[in-house]
Design a protein around this motif. Sequence first.
Motif, short mmCIF file in Angstrom:
data_model
loop_
_atom_site.label_atom_id
_atom_site.label_comp_id
_atom_site.label_asym_id
_atom_site.label_seq_id
_atom_site.Cartn_x
_atom_site.Cartn_y
_atom_site.Cartn_z
N GLY A 162 0.79 -1.22 0.00
CA GLY A 162 0.00 0.00 0.00
C GLY A 162 0.82 1.27 0.00
N ALA A 163 2.14 1.13 -0.12
CA ALA A 163 3.01 2.31 -0.17
C ALA A 163 2.69 3.15 -1.41
N ILE A 164 2.38 2.48 -2.49
CA ILE A 164 1.89 3.13 -3.70
C ILE A 164 0.68 2.34 -4.18
N PRO A 165 -0.24 2.96 -4.93
CA PRO A 165 -1.43 2.23 -5.39
C PRO A 165 -1.11 1.32 -6.57
N LEU A 166 -2.03 0.43 -6.85
CA LEU A 166 -1.86 -0.49 -7.98
C LEU A 166 -1.76 0.26 -9.30
N THR A 167 -2.35 1.45 -9.35
CA THR A 167 -2.36 2.23 -10.60
C THR A 167 -1.05 2.97 -10.86
N ALA A 168 -0.19 3.08 -9.84
CA ALA A 168 1.08 3.79 -10.03
C ALA A 168 1.92 3.06 -11.08
N GLU A 169 2.50 3.83 -11.98
CA GLU A 169 3.26 3.23 -13.08
C GLU A 169 4.74 3.57 -12.97
N THR A 170 5.57 2.54 -13.10
CA THR A 170 7.03 2.72 -13.09
C THR A 170 7.57 2.23 -14.43
N VAL A 171 8.36 3.06 -15.08
CA VAL A 171 8.89 2.74 -16.40
C VAL A 171 10.40 2.96 -16.41
N GLN A 172 11.13 1.94 -16.85
CA GLN A 172 12.58 2.06 -16.97
C GLN A 172 12.94 2.23 -18.45
N VAL A 173 13.61 3.35 -18.76
CA VAL A 173 14.02 3.61 -20.14
C VAL A 173 15.43 4.19 -20.16
N SER A 174 16.05 4.12 -21.29
CA SER A 174 17.37 4.72 -21.46
C SER A 174 17.23 6.24 -21.56
N PRO A 175 18.17 7.00 -20.98
CA PRO A 175 18.14 8.45 -21.13
C PRO A 175 18.24 8.89 -22.60
N THR A 176 18.70 8.00 -23.46
CA THR A 176 18.72 8.29 -24.89
C THR A 176 17.31 8.50 -25.42
N HIS A 177 16.35 7.78 -24.83
CA HIS A 177 14.95 7.88 -25.26
C HIS A 177 14.18 8.95 -24.50
N GLU A 178 14.68 9.37 -23.34
CA GLU A 178 14.01 10.41 -22.57
C GLU A 178 15.06 11.30 -21.92
N HIS A 179 15.30 12.46 -22.56
CA HIS A 179 16.35 13.35 -22.09
C HIS A 179 16.03 14.01 -20.75
N LEU A 180 14.78 13.96 -20.31
CA LEU A 180 14.45 14.53 -19.02
C LEU A 180 15.09 13.73 -17.88
N LEU A 181 15.56 12.53 -18.17
CA LEU A 181 16.31 11.76 -17.17
C LEU A 181 17.68 12.38 -16.90
N TRP A 182 18.10 13.30 -17.75
CA TRP A 182 19.36 14.02 -17.48
C TRP A 182 19.23 14.87 -16.22
N LEU A 183 18.03 15.33 -15.92
CA LEU A 183 17.84 16.21 -14.76
C LEU A 183 18.25 15.53 -13.45
N PRO A 184 17.69 14.36 -13.11
CA PRO A 184 18.12 13.71 -11.87
C PRO A 184 19.55 13.20 -11.93
N ASP A 185 20.03 12.89 -13.13
CA ASP A 185 21.42 12.46 -13.27
C ASP A 185 22.37 13.59 -12.82
N ILE A 186 22.06 14.79 -13.24
CA ILE A 186 22.90 15.95 -12.90
C ILE A 186 22.82 16.24 -11.40
N VAL A 187 21.61 16.23 -10.83
CA VAL A 187 21.46 16.50 -9.40
C VAL A 187 22.12 15.39 -8.57
N SER A 188 21.94 14.15 -8.98
CA SER A 188 22.55 13.04 -8.25
C SER A 188 24.07 13.14 -8.26
N TYR A 189 24.63 13.52 -9.40
CA TYR A 189 26.08 13.65 -9.49
C TYR A 189 26.56 14.81 -8.61
N ALA A 190 25.82 15.89 -8.61
CA ALA A 190 26.17 17.03 -7.76
C ALA A 190 26.13 16.63 -6.28
#
Length: 220
Positions: A162-190
């Motif tokens: 019950g931490a998240i509902p059954l409707t919550a969606e998790t998707v794993q993709v390469s940053p090549t396909h979704e450049h918005l993943l660069w945002l957390p990459d930059i913050v995580s590295y910082a």
Amino acid sequence: MQIKKLESAYKTNADRPVAYLDETSMPAGVYEGSDPFYAVTAVVVPRRDHEAIRKDLLQITGAPYWHSTKANETEEGKATLDELARYIGEGKEPVIISAQAVVDPEDKNLEKARAACLTHLLSSLHAGSHCEPVNLFILERRQDQKRRNIDDHTFKAARKSGAIPLTAETVQVSPTHEHLLWLPDIVSYAYYRKMAVKQPGLFDHVEHMVTHISPVPPVK
């Protein structure tokens, strides 16, 4: 397959915000004087801003590929990394970092810490504890099927508890396909540079917009 799954998830999510996630970590004993840690960063982006931010990121980097650790190996890359961190810091997107000190000596591959940080982060984001509630979580695709399966187990357990509902969606993709993943990459590295090697310069650009959470209470 990744692109189709991503497009389907965006369609289902409609106009709701999306959380983009990336990890960083340091086991014990890597740097003297630095404590071990595991952290997952989420940058939450309103749907209306997706395309504009993608264009800005491409304009700053000048290339369709980005990896902060690799960029830091050259002076040109360091300058671009600094510009990207400043760009994020000038925005209004909520940034949440779920982190914990790795205290279990048996957690050699840090999977227990990852599961704890991910579960707490997803639960907090869906509950709307720190920003508008989120139901779609995009993560960088892990390199091998075994680790992707571990994450799938973590997400299933989060739904079952019950931490998240059954409707919550998790998707794993390469940053090549979704450049918005660069945002957390930059913050995580910082964050890594600040915590591991005591160089807070990059993180200084974004620290004012970061909310820190932990799946375990601090030890008193």
